[in-house]
Design a protein around this motif. Sequence first.
Motif, PDB file in Angstrom:
ATOM      1  N   LEU A  69       0.855  -1.170   0.000  1.00  0.00           N
ATOM      2  CA  LEU A  69       0.000   0.000   0.000  1.00  0.00           C
ATOM      3  C   LEU A  69       0.900   1.232   0.000  1.00  0.00           C
ATOM      4  N   ALA A  70       0.333   2.413   0.199  1.00  0.00           N
ATOM      5  CA  ALA A  70       1.140   3.629   0.156  1.00  0.00           C
ATOM      6  C   ALA A  70       2.302   3.534   1.127  1.00  0.00           C
ATOM      7  N   ASP A  98     -11.035  -7.090  -5.576  1.00  0.00           N
ATOM      8  CA  ASP A  98     -10.031  -7.531  -4.610  1.00  0.00           C
ATOM      9  C   ASP A  98     -10.159  -6.730  -3.327  1.00  0.00           C
ATOM     10  N   ALA A  99      -9.536  -7.234  -2.272  1.00  0.00           N
ATOM     11  CA  ALA A  99      -9.502  -6.556  -0.975  1.00  0.00           C
ATOM     12  C   ALA A  99      -8.221  -6.966  -0.269  1.00  0.00           C
ATOM     13  N   LEU A 100      -7.459  -5.989   0.223  1.00  0.00           N
ATOM     14  CA  LEU A 100      -6.197  -6.248   0.906  1.00  0.00           C
ATOM     15  C   LEU A 100      -6.191  -5.558   2.260  1.00  0.00           C
ATOM     16  N   GLY A 105      -2.673  -2.394   9.464  1.00  0.00           N
ATOM     17  CA  GLY A 105      -4.116  -2.216   9.563  1.00  0.00           C
ATOM     18  C   GLY A 105      -4.732  -1.354   8.488  1.00  0.00           C
ATOM     19  N   SER A 106      -3.928  -0.836   7.562  1.00  0.00           N
ATOM     20  CA  SER A 106      -4.476  -0.118   6.423  1.00  0.00           C
ATOM     21  C   SER A 106      -5.099  -1.124   5.455  1.00  0.00           C
ATOM     22  N   TRP A 107      -5.948  -0.627   4.553  1.00  0.00           N
ATOM     23  CA  TRP A 107      -6.623  -1.557   3.645  1.00  0.00           C
ATOM     24  C   TRP A 107      -7.023  -0.864   2.352  1.00  0.00           C
ATOM     25  N   LEU A 142      -5.631   4.577   4.788  1.00  0.00           N
ATOM     26  CA  LEU A 142      -4.213   4.577   5.122  1.00  0.00           C
ATOM     27  C   LEU A 142      -4.012   5.188   6.503  1.00  0.00           C
ATOM     28  N   ASN A 143      -3.281   4.497   7.350  1.00  0.00           N
ATOM     29  CA  ASN A 143      -3.124   4.933   8.734  1.00  0.00           C
ATOM     30  C   ASN A 143      -1.923   5.838   8.972  1.00  0.00           C
ATOM     31  N   LYS A 144      -0.991   5.896   8.014  1.00  0.00           N
ATOM     32  CA  LYS A 144       0.263   6.609   8.285  1.00  0.00           C
ATOM     33  C   LYS A 144       0.793   7.256   7.009  1.00  0.00           C
TER      34      LYS A 144
END
Length: 453
Positions: A69-70, A98-100, A105-107, A142-144
Amino acid sequence: MRRHMLFPIVCLIVLAGNVPAQESQLGAEFRREGESLKKNCANFSLKSMLGCGEVFFTGHPLHIAVGSLAPGNGFGAGPAFVSHWTPNEDWRLNFNADALVSTNGSWRAGVYGKAVRTKIKPGTTSVQAYPVFNVYAQATSLNKIAFYGLGPNTARVDQTFFGMRETIVGANVIYPVFKPLNMSLHGEMNGRFVDIRDSKGQPSPSIEQVHTDATAPGLSHQPAFAQFGEGVRLRPTLFSDNLKLNYFVNYQQFIAGDSRFSFQRLTVDLSHQIPLSKKTRTLLPRDHNGPDDCSSGATSTTNDCPSITTDREGSINLRLLLSESFTSTGHVVPFYFQPTLGGSDINGKTGLASFQDYRFRAPNLLLLQGSIEHSIYGPLGAAFLAETGKVAFTRGDIEFKHLRHSYAAGLTLRAGGFPMVYLMYAWGSGEGTHTIASMNTSLLGGSSRPSLY
């Protein structure tokens, strides 16, 4: 990979292998994947293990989606579904979902539909170029995400963090118009819905503890956006395949529910590939594929992703990227839609790799890149990258002066249709070194996902 993630996919594939004699097209895809799974995963020879991996990570209609992810949000994995439907000889319909979930914990979750006109010329087997229509809905959380402030003169010690969720619902079309230059027109319309949140528990403060709307426009309020775009793309091959161009000029309009945040953006992206071997493949996404599909041909009815090869191949690559924003008096570009340089951007694209991710952020950007990559053995390759660029508050400051510089070297992995992996060590920033490890968000040959800015 955790066993509980693999088990349901294996069970669905195997159970689908026993289907009635008069099976549907989707049923046939399940059956073929089940047969391939049994064939390749029944023993532990190297060839079988590679084949088993291809089924698990690139197979149709089910496989395991993987990718980064980012930057700062880890590596993700989850289920992916791919299906093709050919209602007649003129059309091919593709569907991806799709799902990641990542390690922090980001998705990301999305559905992607595609309609490709693939009419065959009478008396031949060649496919004529026709429009490609895409519809999609994608949500990313996105958490961060790092934020150092705006402009080219921020300091590394100014680092803060924020979290973001963005939902994109839209459609686009690719319309071929001039075959000698492989020219096509592009059009898009998207709804963009952004929610900015705090990011606590990080090594630096959360963004709202340091910044306000004056220093981070759009921090306290994120209106919905209607975003439109019109572009021209050229992909000619010149000098007996010794030069391959990928030119894209795109003009976008971001129309906000709060008019203060409306703006326009012009992007000019000029890429050049100089093959070092006749066997060097193009690495461009294939328009007829979705992001979870690596099929070689527009009319493929089976999973014919490229196989892992030991061919010696390599290329020299040169790129110029220019992004300029236009605003009316009293309007501003929201900070979360401003492009960045440093490490990789929010889409995972490298720019000034030796700086920290998202290090420089502004409405206008200039980047020049030169790289050379060549295979070492099989899918493993080595690469060297040199970059220079800058960000600026105003378009007038985008010039070839006072540029930042960066250099990087490392390893790449391109194994069949598996997402590209790279590990790079970068230096030259004057702010230390930076190591980047990343895996592409799409299969090799799959189409790109909607941009997050």
